[in-house]
Design a protein around this motif. Structure first.
Motif, PDB file in Angstrom:
ATOM      1  N   THR A 139       0.796  -1.203  -0.021  1.00  0.00           N
ATOM      2  CA  THR A 139       0.089  -0.041   0.032  1.00  0.00           C
ATOM      3  C   THR A 139       0.778   1.363   0.140  1.00  0.00           C
ATOM      4  N   ALA A 140       2.025   1.329   0.697  1.00  0.00           N
ATOM      5  CA  ALA A 140       2.972   2.223   0.770  1.00  0.00           C
ATOM      6  C   ALA A 140       3.480   2.520  -0.637  1.00  0.00           C
ATOM      7  N   PHE A 141       3.875   1.430  -1.386  1.00  0.00           N
ATOM      8  CA  PHE A 141       4.367   1.351  -2.742  1.00  0.00           C
ATOM      9  C   PHE A 141       3.184   2.153  -3.799  1.00  0.00           C
ATOM     10  N   MET A 142       2.035   1.707  -3.659  1.00  0.00           N
ATOM     11  CA  MET A 142       0.797   2.289  -4.257  1.00  0.00           C
ATOM     12  C   MET A 142       0.558   3.551  -4.158  1.00  0.00           C
ATOM     13  N   TRP A 143       0.947   4.028  -2.996  1.00  0.00           N
ATOM     14  CA  TRP A 143       0.843   5.546  -2.552  1.00  0.00           C
ATOM     15  C   TRP A 143       1.918   6.237  -3.377  1.00  0.00           C
ATOM     16  N   GLY A 144       3.108   5.795  -3.159  1.00  0.00           N
ATOM     17  CA  GLY A 144       3.995   6.510  -3.935  1.00  0.00           C
ATOM     18  C   GLY A 144       3.886   6.665  -5.425  1.00  0.00           C
ATOM     19  N   ILE A 145       3.218   5.684  -6.072  1.00  0.00           N
ATOM     20  CA  ILE A 145       3.003   5.895  -7.388  1.00  0.00           C
ATOM     21  C   ILE A 145       1.560   6.364  -8.183  1.00  0.00           C
ATOM     22  N   SER A 146       0.935   6.382  -7.102  1.00  0.00           N
ATOM     23  CA  SER A 146      -0.403   6.743  -7.488  1.00  0.00           C
ATOM     24  C   SER A 146      -0.703   7.911  -8.307  1.00  0.00           C
ATOM     25  N   LYS A 147       0.157   8.751  -7.929  1.00  0.00           N
ATOM     26  CA  LYS A 147       0.337  10.137  -8.704  1.00  0.00           C
ATOM     27  C   LYS A 147       0.307  10.128 -10.016  1.00  0.00           C
ATOM     28  N   THR A 148       1.501   9.407 -10.246  1.00  0.00           N
ATOM     29  CA  THR A 148       1.938   9.209 -11.623  1.00  0.00           C
ATOM     30  C   THR A 148       0.979   8.485 -12.408  1.00  0.00           C
ATOM     31  N   ILE A 149       0.310   7.528 -12.011  1.00  0.00           N
ATOM     32  CA  ILE A 149      -0.878   6.636 -12.643  1.00  0.00           C
ATOM     33  C   ILE A 149      -2.120   7.677 -12.859  1.00  0.00           C
ATOM     34  N   ASP A 150      -2.410   8.360 -11.701  1.00  0.00           N
ATOM     35  CA  ASP A 150      -3.296   9.384 -11.893  1.00  0.00           C
ATOM     36  C   ASP A 150      -3.208  10.631 -13.217  1.00  0.00           C
ATOM     37  N   ARG A 151      -1.802  10.853 -13.171  1.00  0.00           N
ATOM     38  CA  ARG A 151      -1.550  11.701 -14.373  1.00  0.00           C
ATOM     39  C   ARG A 151      -1.778  11.140 -15.847  1.00  0.00           C
ATOM     40  N   LEU A 152      -1.292   9.752 -15.812  1.00  0.00           N
ATOM     41  CA  LEU A 152      -0.995   9.187 -17.131  1.00  0.00           C
ATOM     42  C   LEU A 152      -2.504   8.959 -17.505  1.00  0.00           C
ATOM     43  N   TYR A 153      -3.304   8.402 -16.508  1.00  0.00           N
ATOM     44  CA  TYR A 153      -4.951   8.214 -16.971  1.00  0.00           C
ATOM     45  C   TYR A 153      -5.903   9.113 -16.509  1.00  0.00           C
ATOM     46  N   PRO A 154      -5.788  10.364 -16.897  1.00  0.00           N
ATOM     47  CA  PRO A 154      -6.717  11.648 -16.434  1.00  0.00           C
ATOM     48  C   PRO A 154      -8.268  11.409 -16.823  1.00  0.00           C
ATOM     49  N   GLU A 155      -8.598  10.618 -18.094  1.00  0.00           N
ATOM     50  CA  GLU A 155      -9.675  10.942 -18.570  1.00  0.00           C
ATOM     51  C   GLU A 155     -10.563   9.709 -17.830  1.00  0.00           C
ATOM     52  N   PRO A 156     -12.104   9.940 -17.947  1.00  0.00           N
ATOM     53  CA  PRO A 156     -13.098   9.129 -17.321  1.00  0.00           C
ATOM     54  C   PRO A 156     -13.200   7.719 -17.927  1.00  0.00           C
ATOM     55  N   GLU A 157     -12.807   7.894 -19.373  1.00  0.00           N
ATOM     56  CA  GLU A 157     -12.948   6.528 -20.234  1.00  0.00           C
ATOM     57  C   GLU A 157     -11.780   5.596 -19.700  1.00  0.00           C
ATOM     58  N   GLU A 158     -10.736   6.357 -19.055  1.00  0.00           N
ATOM     59  CA  GLU A 158      -9.426   5.348 -18.822  1.00  0.00           C
ATOM     60  C   GLU A 158      -9.477   4.867 -17.313  1.00  0.00           C
ATOM     61  N   LEU A 159     -10.600   5.129 -16.714  1.00  0.00           N
ATOM     62  CA  LEU A 159     -10.918   4.582 -15.433  1.00  0.00           C
ATOM     63  C   LEU A 159     -10.472   3.173 -15.026  1.00  0.00           C
ATOM     64  N   GLU A 160     -10.897   2.273 -16.058  1.00  0.00           N
ATOM     65  CA  GLU A 160     -10.750   0.835 -15.975  1.00  0.00           C
ATOM     66  C   GLU A 160      -9.055   0.492 -15.952  1.00  0.00           C
ATOM     67  N   LYS A 161      -8.317   1.313 -17.123  1.00  0.00           N
ATOM     68  CA  LYS A 161      -6.966   1.203 -16.988  1.00  0.00           C
ATOM     69  C   LYS A 161      -6.186   1.563 -15.778  1.00  0.00           C
ATOM     70  N   LYS A 162      -6.841   2.680 -15.288  1.00  0.00           N
ATOM     71  CA  LYS A 162      -5.989   3.273 -14.124  1.00  0.00           C
ATOM     72  C   LYS A 162      -6.307   2.376 -12.926  1.00  0.00           C
TER      73      LYS A 162
END
Length: 184
Positions: free
Chosen positions: A40-63
Motif C-alpha cells: 500500500t505504501a508503494f501504491m501510494w508512492g506511484i499513485s500520482k503518476t498513474i493518476d496523471r497518465l490516465y486522467p480521462e473518465p474513459e480510462e478509469l478501468e486502465k487506471k
C-alpha cells in the motif's frame, strides 16, 4: 490511451516528482501489513503518476488495473524503495505510450526481481555498516558524558538514509533502460 495524460506526465515539474518519489520511498514502512507488507505504501508512492497518465473518465478501468498491479506484494529496505518507485514510474510511462507492444507484467517482474538484491544491499549498508559506525561514534561520545553522542549517531544515520532515498528515485527515473517494445 489519451496523449493528454502522457503529455501531462512528461511535462510535470521535476521538483514535484522529486517530492512524490522521495516521500513515497521515505514513508515505505508507514503502512506495512502482514499480507503484502509494503504494497500500500508503494501504491501510494506511484499513485500520482498513474493518476496523471490516465486522467480521462474513459480510462478509469486502465487506471484501476495499474492500481491493482501496484498493490502486489512488495518488501524492500525502505531507503531503497525510491529507486524502484522511479524505475516503475518510468516503465509506467513506457506502457502508457505503447500499450499494445509493452507487456505490463514486465513492471511487476522488475519490482519482484529488484526486491531481494536491493534489500540485501540496503540491509548490509544501513543495518550492518552505517548504524554500527554511527552508534560506535555516538556511544564513544556518550561514555565521555557528551550529549552529542546520541545526537550525532542519529544525524549520521539520518544523513545517509536521506541521501540514498533522495537520489534513488532519480537514478530509477532518469537512468532507466529503454525496453524494446517491437515484436521483431
Amino acid at each position: 490511451m489519451s496523449q493528454k495524460g502522457l503529455e501531462v506526465q512528461k511535462n510535470y515539474p521535476l521538483r514535484k516528482k522529486v517530492s512524490e518519489f522521495f516521500w513515497g520511498g521515505w514513508c515505505m514502512q508507514t503502512n506495512w501489513n502482514y499480507e503484502r507488507q509494503m504494497n500500500t505504501a508503494f501504491m501510494w508512492g506511484i499513485s500520482k503518476t498513474i493518476d496523471r497518465l490516465y486522467p480521462e473518465p474513459e480510462e478509469l478501468e486502465k487506471k484501476k488495473e495499474r492500481y491493482r498491479s501496484s498493490l502486489e506484494f512488495f518488501n524492500i529496505t525502505p531507503q531503497m524503495g525510491s529507486f524502484v518507485l522511479g524505475l516503475t514510474a518510468a516503465m509506467e510511462e513506457q506502457y502508457a505510450e505503447n500499450p499494445k507492444t509493452f507487456d505490463p507484467k514486465m513492471i511487476s517482474s522488475l519490482k519482484t526481481a529488484l526486491m531481494g538484491p536491493l534489500s540485501g544491499i540496503g540491509d548490509s549498508l544501513f543495518q550492518g555498516t552505517v548504524r554500527i559506525i554511527a552508534m560506535s561514534i555516538g556511544i564513544s561520545l556518550a561514555q565521555q558524558g557528551s550529549i552529542l553522542g546520541p545526537i550525532l549517531a542519529m544525524l549520521i544515520s539520518f544523513a545517509v538514509s536521506f541521501l540514498i532515498t533522495w537520489w534513488g528515485w532519480k537514478i530509477g527515473l532518469c537512468k532507466r533502460p529503454r525496453i524494446n517494445t517491437s515484436n521483431s
